[in-house]
Design an enzyme around this catalytic site. Structure first.
Site, PDB file in Angstrom:
ATOM      1  N   GLU A   1     -11.012   0.400  -1.372  1.00 55.38           N
ATOM      2  CA  GLU A   1     -11.767   1.157  -0.377  1.00 55.38           C
ATOM      3  C   GLU A   1     -12.947   1.889  -1.023  1.00 55.38           C
ATOM      4  O   GLU A   1     -12.808   2.524  -2.058  1.00 55.38           O
ATOM      5  CB  GLU A   1     -10.857   2.162   0.325  1.00 55.38           C
ATOM      6  CG  GLU A   1      -9.790   1.502   1.178  1.00 55.38           C
ATOM      7  CD  GLU A   1      -8.878   2.531   1.820  1.00 55.38           C
ATOM      8  OE1 GLU A   1      -9.348   3.293   2.680  1.00 55.38           O
ATOM      9  OE2 GLU A   1      -7.688   2.566   1.446  1.00 55.38           O
TER      10      GLU A   1
ATOM     11  N   ASP B   1     -11.105  -1.083  -7.575  1.00 54.43           N
ATOM     12  CA  ASP B   1     -10.619  -0.333  -6.429  1.00 54.43           C
ATOM     13  C   ASP B   1     -10.967  -1.127  -5.160  1.00 54.43           C
ATOM     14  O   ASP B   1     -11.826  -2.019  -5.203  1.00 54.43           O
ATOM     15  CB  ASP B   1     -11.305   1.041  -6.432  1.00 54.43           C
ATOM     16  CG  ASP B   1     -10.906   1.901  -5.248  1.00 54.43           C
ATOM     17  OD1 ASP B   1      -9.739   1.831  -4.824  1.00 54.43           O
ATOM     18  OD2 ASP B   1     -11.754   2.656  -4.760  1.00 54.43           O
TER      19      ASP B   1
END
Length: 200
Positions: free
Chosen positions: A9, A7
């Site tokens: 953020e 991922d």
């Protein structure tokens, strides 16, 4: 063949919408995928707030220009990329991600696209595919890759649970409590060691 799916953020860079909420003084924009599992609902909520306040892409990009990767993120990513293939799979948008990719040394990212009017108003968004993180991991597996995944939010759980090894990173207490079977780490050194172990 292994491939690591990360991922963006909350894992490599701070949350863009939280930074923008602080910059604009609009606390409602602090809501993220950690709080709202339904991404479609979350984005419609955000776009309504932007419209209400007359804010567009330029204002968000001005905030993104001030965001740096989390301390140690680039070094972690550089070392990881020296060991195996890495793809960042994010529900962010190409119009947000590009300046951050530059600061991270141009890793590969799969993300979505904003629909923007000529005056800079964000009118909508186009998802790359349904359940983009899980779909991408399954597609990689279908062409012979074994996936190792890590993320922090509800929308990462699909790819984490579908991978041969999956880890939570800087996640919430609630997600950690709901998924006690998933190893949860707070530092890049811990995450790197766990990924190295899964590569063997």
């Amino acid at each position: 063949m292994n491939i690591v799916c990360l991922d963006l953020e909350g894992v490599l860079v701070p949350e863009i919408w939280i930074a923008f909420a602080k910059a604009t003084g609009i606390p409602e924009l602090e809501r993220t995928t950690r709080d709202e599992p339904d991404y479609d609902k979350l984005m419609k909520y955000r776009l309504d707030i932007l419209k209400e306040h007359g804010l567009g892409l330029k204002e968000i990009q001005d905030t993104i220009a001030t965001i740096d990767p989390m301390p140690g993120a680039k070094e972690f990513l550089d070392e990881l990329r020296s060991l195996t293939q890495v793809i960042i799979i994010s529900d962010t948008f190409s119009q947000f991600a590009t300046p951050l990719m530059k600061k991270l040394g141009w890793p590969t990212i799969f993300c979505n696209t904003l629909e923007v009017a000529s005056d800079g108003t964000i009118t909508g968004f186009k998802m790359r595919c349904e359940k983009s993180k899980l779909t991408t991991v399954k597609a990689l597996q279908s062409i012979g890759y074994e996936t190792i995944a890590s993320g922090d939010s509800f929308n990462d759980l699909g790819m984490i649970l579908a991978s041969k090894a999956g880890f939570l990173f800087k996640s919430t207490d609630q997600i950690k409590a709901d998924y006690p079977q998933l190893p949860a780490f707070e530092t890049y050194d811990e995450l790197l060691a766990a990924i190295k172990g899964a590569l063997d």
